[in-house]
Write a protein that holds these residues in place. Structure first.
Motif, PDB file in Angstrom:
ATOM      1  N   SER A 175       5.213   8.778  -0.932  1.00 42.87           N
ATOM      2  CA  SER A 175       4.180   9.344  -0.067  1.00 42.87           C
ATOM      3  C   SER A 175       4.393   9.022   1.407  1.00 42.87           C
ATOM      4  O   SER A 175       3.766   9.636   2.277  1.00 42.87           O
ATOM      5  CB  SER A 175       2.804   8.848  -0.501  1.00 42.87           C
ATOM      6  OG  SER A 175       2.761   7.434  -0.527  1.00 42.87           O
ATOM      7  N   THR A 176       5.280   8.086   1.720  1.00 45.42           N
ATOM      8  CA  THR A 176       5.525   7.744   3.122  1.00 45.42           C
ATOM      9  C   THR A 176       6.547   8.664   3.777  1.00 45.42           C
ATOM     10  O   THR A 176       6.707   8.634   4.998  1.00 45.42           O
ATOM     11  CB  THR A 176       6.027   6.287   3.257  1.00 45.42           C
ATOM     12  OG1 THR A 176       7.298   6.156   2.590  1.00 45.42           O
ATOM     13  CG2 THR A 176       5.038   5.319   2.641  1.00 45.42           C
TER      14      THR A 176
ATOM     15  N   ASP B 144       7.807  12.068   5.280  1.00 45.12           N
ATOM     16  CA  ASP B 144       7.119  13.244   5.809  1.00 45.12           C
ATOM     17  C   ASP B 144       7.630  14.546   5.212  1.00 45.12           C
ATOM     18  O   ASP B 144       6.974  15.584   5.334  1.00 45.12           O
ATOM     19  CB  ASP B 144       7.218  13.285   7.345  1.00 45.12           C
ATOM     20  CG  ASP B 144       8.660  13.221   7.837  1.00 45.12           C
ATOM     21  OD1 ASP B 144       9.581  13.327   7.013  1.00 45.12           O
ATOM     22  OD2 ASP B 144       8.859  13.063   9.056  1.00 45.12           O
TER      23      ASP B 144
ATOM     24  N   ASP C 291       0.824  -1.200   0.000  1.00 43.21           N
ATOM     25  CA  ASP C 291       0.000   0.000   0.000  1.00 43.21           C
ATOM     26  C   ASP C 291       0.863   1.258   0.000  1.00 43.21           C
ATOM     27  O   ASP C 291       1.992   1.272   0.509  1.00 43.21           O
ATOM     28  CB  ASP C 291      -0.890  -0.006   1.241  1.00 43.21           C
ATOM     29  CG  ASP C 291      -1.968   1.056   1.168  1.00 43.21           C
ATOM     30  OD1 ASP C 291      -2.961   0.830   0.463  1.00 43.21           O
ATOM     31  OD2 ASP C 291      -1.802   2.107   1.806  1.00 43.21           O
TER      32      ASP C 291
ATOM     33  N   SER D 175       0.613   3.746   1.749  1.00 45.56           N
ATOM     34  CA  SER D 175       0.882   4.212   3.114  1.00 45.56           C
ATOM     35  C   SER D 175       2.054   3.478   3.745  1.00 45.56           C
ATOM     36  O   SER D 175       2.553   3.882   4.797  1.00 45.56           O
ATOM     37  CB  SER D 175      -0.366   4.029   3.985  1.00 45.56           C
ATOM     38  OG  SER D 175      -0.683   2.642   4.119  1.00 45.56           O
ATOM     39  N   GLU D 176       2.498   2.391   3.102  1.00 48.18           N
ATOM     40  CA  GLU D 176       3.577   1.583   3.655  1.00 48.18           C
ATOM     41  C   GLU D 176       4.896   1.775   2.922  1.00 48.18           C
ATOM     42  O   GLU D 176       5.966   1.639   3.519  1.00 48.18           O
ATOM     43  CB  GLU D 176       3.203   0.093   3.585  1.00 48.18           C
ATOM     44  CG  GLU D 176       1.941  -0.269   4.339  1.00 48.18           C
ATOM     45  CD  GLU D 176       1.529  -1.705   4.088  1.00 48.18           C
ATOM     46  OE1 GLU D 176       1.405  -2.461   5.072  1.00 48.18           O
ATOM     47  OE2 GLU D 176       1.334  -2.077   2.916  1.00 48.18           O
TER      48      GLU D 176
END
Length: 728
Positions: free
Chosen positions: A562-563, A565, A555, A557-558
Motif C-alpha cells: 500500500s505504500t 504509489d 503500520d 502507511s510505512e
C-alpha cells in the motif's frame, strides 16, 4: 522491437524488488559519455518487453507522465535521503525530465550518465566537507539541536550551505553515538574519517554499468513496484539465492575497509573442511588453478572478489590469506582449495518442538512442532536437469513433517514471518502437503484470462492441527499459502496482516532475442499476472488478515504494498469450487479470550508489546536529539530496562536474552570485529521468541477446545473426514 511468445520460465512471487545496490567496481573510473553497444541493445529490449501487452501485465506508454516518474525514481535511487543534490542541481536536471522515456526507448543514456557523474562529484564534495568537520571544535552536545534523519518528504536543500547544515548534524550524531559507546575523541575521529573515506572511495569507483542498472530500474519501477532489470551478475546471484546452493569454497565474505574478510564458514564446504580458515581472515590475492597468476584483490569491490573465488566444482583456486590478528602487510599464507557444490543449509527450512504444559484445570502437555521457512526456494535449473535431485522448500518441509509424525507432535505451526516469497510452484506444492487436492491460486493474465493452479496429488503429509504465523514482511508466495489455508479452513492464521503483494513475475533472459549464446544483456523480472485465492479475493494491497491478531509492529502507511504509489489496486473475481475443511469463526472468540488472559501473565509478550509501542513512537518522531545528557539518560534507561528484565527472567526461570548486555556501539557492520559480530548475529537467533511460543499456545488451545467440546467441534469441523480433523 518484436518478440516471440515467451517460453515457460520459472514463476516467482517475491515481496520486494531484488536489491541492486550501487557498489564500487575494482576497475571503476569516470563515466564515459557514450553507452556501450550492449547497453543500447539492452535498453531497447527492456522497453520492448515492458511495453508489450502480451507480456507485461500492466504495460504503460512512455509518455510525459512516465518520463517524469522515471526522472523521480532515478533521483530517489541515487539520493533518496536528499543529502547530496541541491535544488539548483535538480533544476539543471529538469532539462532531461521530459526525455527520460525516449532515452530508454532509443538507448540514448547520456542524460542518465550526466546525472550520475554529478552525483559522484556531489558525494565527493559532501565527504570532503564531513572529513573537514572532524577537525573542528563542534562536538559539544548541550543544546536543543537534533538530527532529522527522515528526509523522504523533505524539500531539496536550497544550496550547498543548506547541505552543510544537514551534514554537520549528521556528523555530530555519528560522533555522539561513538562517544556514548565509550570511544575517545582520537578514536572517534579516526573511525569516522575512515568511514567517510570508504564512502567516497566506493562511490568514486562506480562505473557505467552501475549507472546503467540504476537507470533501467528507475524505468522498470515505474511500470510496477516488482518489475526489475538484473544485469548478468545480479541474475546469477538471484538464481543462487533461489537454489540455496553455489559452486565455490563455502565461505561468507564481507568487505572491511579495502579488504575482503571471511565472516563465516559454511558447514561442509571446502573452506570449512580444510581447517585452514577462521572468521576474520583476510583474502588479499586470488589465483586460478594450480598455476594461474595471483591477482591482488585489495581495494576491489566485494562481488568482483567473489566472482574470482567462485567457479565450477572440482576446479582449484588459490588464496593468499592474512590472519585477522596480523598486520595486513604480513606475509600471507597460500591455501589451495578444490571448489565444490555447497548447500546453503542456514537458509533452508528448520524445525523445533515446543512443549506446552497442561493448564491448571487439567489435561496433558501439548507438543507443537514448529517449521521456520525463510523463503519458497527452488533450484529451477536442478529441477530441469538433475533427474529429480534438486533443492525444494516443499521437499524439505515434507521431510520435517514426516519427522513430526514419528515424534507424535500434537500440532504444527508453520512460521512464515519475514518470508518474502519465492517460487509460485513451491507455494502451490507446499499447500498440497496439507490439503487433499484442489485449487490453490487463480492466476489472471493481462488479457483477463484466468487459469487455476492447484494440488493434483491425492493425500497429505500432515492431516493434524495447523497454524500459520505471518507478519507484515510475509509476502507474495507466503500470502498465497496462508490465504489458501485460510480459504480451505485448513488451519489458523496468526500474527499481523501480511505485506499485500498479489502479483506474479517471470524471469525473462534478454539474450534469447538477439540469439546470443553468451550472457550479455541480463534478465528482467517481469510482472505477468495477478493472483487470487480460491475464494476469489486478491491479497493485493490488503494482504492476508490473520484470524488471531498480534500487535502491529509497522503500520501499513510505512511498509507494505500500500505504500507504493503505482501498486495495482485490490480486486476480487469469482471463487472456484474448493473443499472447506473447517470454519473457525465459532472458535475464535474462545481463542481470543484465552490468548488475552495468557499474555497478561506472559512477561516476555508484555515486554515485546511495550518495545513495539516504544519503537513506533520513536519512528513517529523522525529525529534524534543531539543533547548528550538526554541521549545518555535514554541509553541508561534502556540498559537498566534490559538488566531488570534479565533479572526477572532468572527469577521466573525463563531463558536469558543472550544480547541483554549489548548496547549501541555506534559502528557500522564493516567497522566491527567480524568474528565477534558474526557470533552476535548467531546469538540473536537464540533470543526468546514470545510470538512463536504464543502461536503454539493458541494452536494447543484450539486442540484442547475441540477435543473437549463435541458441540463446538461439530460447528468448526462439520463431519469432515479429511485433513483438518483436529478433534481426536
Amino acid at each position: 522491437m518484436k518478440f516471440t511468445r515467451l517460453a515457460a520460465v520459472p514463476l516467482i512471487a517475491l515481496a520486494l524488488t531484488v536489491p541492486l545496490g550501487l557498489m564500487a567496481r575494482a576497475d571503476g573510473d569516470a563515466l564515459p559519455g557514450a553507452p556501450s553497444a550492449e547497453q543500447v541493445t539492452t535498453s531497447k529490449l527492456v522497453y520492448g518487453l515492458l511495453s508489450d501487452s502480451r507480456y507485461a501485465y500492466r504495460p504503460r506508454p512512455l509518455d510525459a507522465t512516465m518520463s517524469a516518474e522515471i526522472f523521480d525514481h532515478y533521483l530517489e535511487a541515487l539520493d533518496g535521503g536528499k543529502l547530496f543534490f541541491t535544488a539548483s542541481d535538480i533544476a539543471r536536471f529538469r532539462a532531461y525530465e521530459k526525455g527520460m522515456g525516449e532515452s530508454v526507448r532509443s538507448g540514448n543514456l547520456e542524460p542518465a550518465y550526466t546525472i550520475f557523474a554529478l552525483y559522484k562529484q556531489r558525494v565527493a564534495d559532501r565527504v570532503g566537507y564531513a572529513r573537514e568537520l572532524l577537525k573542528q571544535d563542534i562536538f559539544q552536545f548541550t543544546g536543543d539541536d537534533r538530527w532529522e534523519y527522515d528526509r523522504e518528504d523533505a524539500a531539496w536543500a536550497t544550496d550547498a550551505a543548506a547541505l552543510d547544515g544537514l551534514w554537520k548534524q549528521s556528523v555530530r550524531n555519528d560522533w555522539l553515538r561513538l562517544k556514548l559507546a565509550g570511544k575517545k575523541p582520537d578514536e572517534i575521529r579516526k573511525t569516522l574519517d575512515r568511514r567517510y573515506l570508504n564512502l567516497a572511495n566506493s562511490v568514486a569507483a562506480l562505473d557505467q554499468e552501475d549507472a546503467f542498472q540504476s537507470f533501467l530500474n528507475a524505468y522498470t519501477s515505474t511500470v510496477d513496484p516488482h518489475t526489475d532489470y538484473m544485469n548478468p551478475r545480479t541474475a546469477k546471484l538471484f538464481t543462487q539465492s533461489m537454489s540455496l546452493s553455489l559452486e565455490g569454497i563455502g565461505a561468507q565474505l564481507q568487505k572491511q575497509d579495502d579488504v575482503v574478510v571471511i565472516r563465516e564458514l559454511i558447514a561442509g564446504g571446502p573452506a570449512a573442511i580444510s581447517g585452514k580458515f577462521k572468521p576474520g581472515d583476510r583474502i588479499i590475492a586470488v589465483g586460478q588453478g594450480t598455476s594461474g597468476a595471483m591477482e591482488d584483490v585489495v581495494g576491489w569491490r566485494l562481488d568482483d572478489v567473489v566472482e574470482k573465488i567462485k567457479g565450477p566444482k572440482d576446479t582449484q583456486v588459490r588464496l593468499d590469506v592474512v590472519p585477522g590478528e596480523a598486520a595486513l602487510d604480513s606475509k600471507p599464507t597460500r591455501i589451495v582449495l578444490t571448489r565444490a557444490r555447497v548447500k546453503l543449509e542456514e537458509q533452508a527450512a528448520k524445525s523445533e518442538i515446543i512443549t506446552l504444559p497442561a493448564p491448571a484445570s487439567g489435561g496433558v502437555d501439548k507438543r507443537i512442532g514448529v517449521i521456520k521457512l525463510p523463503a519458497f526456494y527452488q533450484d529451477f535449473e536442478g529441477r530441469r536437469t538433475r533427474n529429480g535431485e534438486y533443492t525444494s522448500a516443499t521437499r524439505d518441509v515434507s521431510r520435517l513433517l514426516e519427522q513430526f509424525r514419528t515424534d507424535g507432535v500434537d500440532g504444527v505451526v508453520l512460521d512464515l514471518r519475514n518470508n518474502g516469497g519465492g517460487s509460485l510452484n513451491e507455494a502451490i506444492e507446499l499447500t498440497g502437503l496439507f490439503i487433499d487436492k484442489g485449487p490453490v491460486v487463480q492466476v489472471r493474465e493481462s488479457g483477463g484470462r484466468v487459469s487455476v493452479e492447484g494440488d493434483r496429488t491425492p493425500g497429505v503429509s500432515w492431516d493434524g492441527p495447523l497454524a500459520v504465523l505471518i507478519n507484515r514482511s510475509s509476502a507474495s508466495a507466503s500470502e498465497i499459502f496462508a490465504g489458501a489455508i485460510q480459504d480451505y479452513g485448513r488451519g489458523l492464521v496468526i500474527g499481523e496482516t501480511s505485506f499485500g503483494k498479489g502479483t506474479v513475475q517471470n524471469i525473462v533472459p534478454l539474450d534469447r532475442w538477439p540469439a546470443n549464446e553468451g550472457d550479455r544483456y541480463g534478465h528482467v523480472k517481469l510482472t505477468i499476472a495477478q493472483f487470487f485465492l480460491p475464494g476469489g479475493s486478491s491479497t493485493q494491497n490488503k494482504g492476508v488478515v490473520p484470524d488471531i491478531a498480534f500487535p502491529v509492529t509497522v503500520d501499513a502507511s510505512e511498509f507494505g504494498e500500500s505504500t507504493y504509489d503505482n501498486a495495482l489496486e485490490w480486486r476480487q473475481i469469482a471463487a472456484v469450487p474448493h473443499q472447506r475443511y473447517g470454519d473457525f469463526a465459532p472458535l475464535l472468540p474462545k481463542l481470543e479470550a484465552l490468548h488475552a488472559a495468557r499474555v497478561k501473565q506472559d512477561k516476555e509478550f508484555q515486554w515485546w508489546t511495550a518495545d513495539v509501542a516504544e519503537f513506533r513512537a520513536e519512528r513517529e518522531k523522525k529525529y534524534v536529539s543531539l543533547n548528550e545528557a538526554e541521549r545518555r539518560a535514554e541509553r541508561d534507561r534502556d540498559a537498566a530496562k534490559r538488566e531488570r528484565r534479565q533479572e526477572e527472567r532468572k527469577a521466573l526461570g525463563l531463558a536469558l536474552d543472550p544480547l541483554a548486555d549489548t548496547n549501541d556501539d555506534g559502528l557500522q557492520a564493516s567497522e566491527r570485529d567480524i568474528a565477534e559480530d558474526a557470533a552476535r548475529e548467531k546469538a540473536a537467533e537464540k533470543r526468546p521468541d514470545p510470538l512463536l511460543r504464543e502461536s503454539a499456545a493458541i494452536l494447543a488451545d484450539a486442540v484442547r477446545l475441540l477435543n473437549n467440546d463435541r458441540q463446538l467441534s461439530a460447528q468448526v469441523l462439520p463431519a469432515s473426514t479429511g485433513p483438518g480433523v483436529w478433534a481426536q
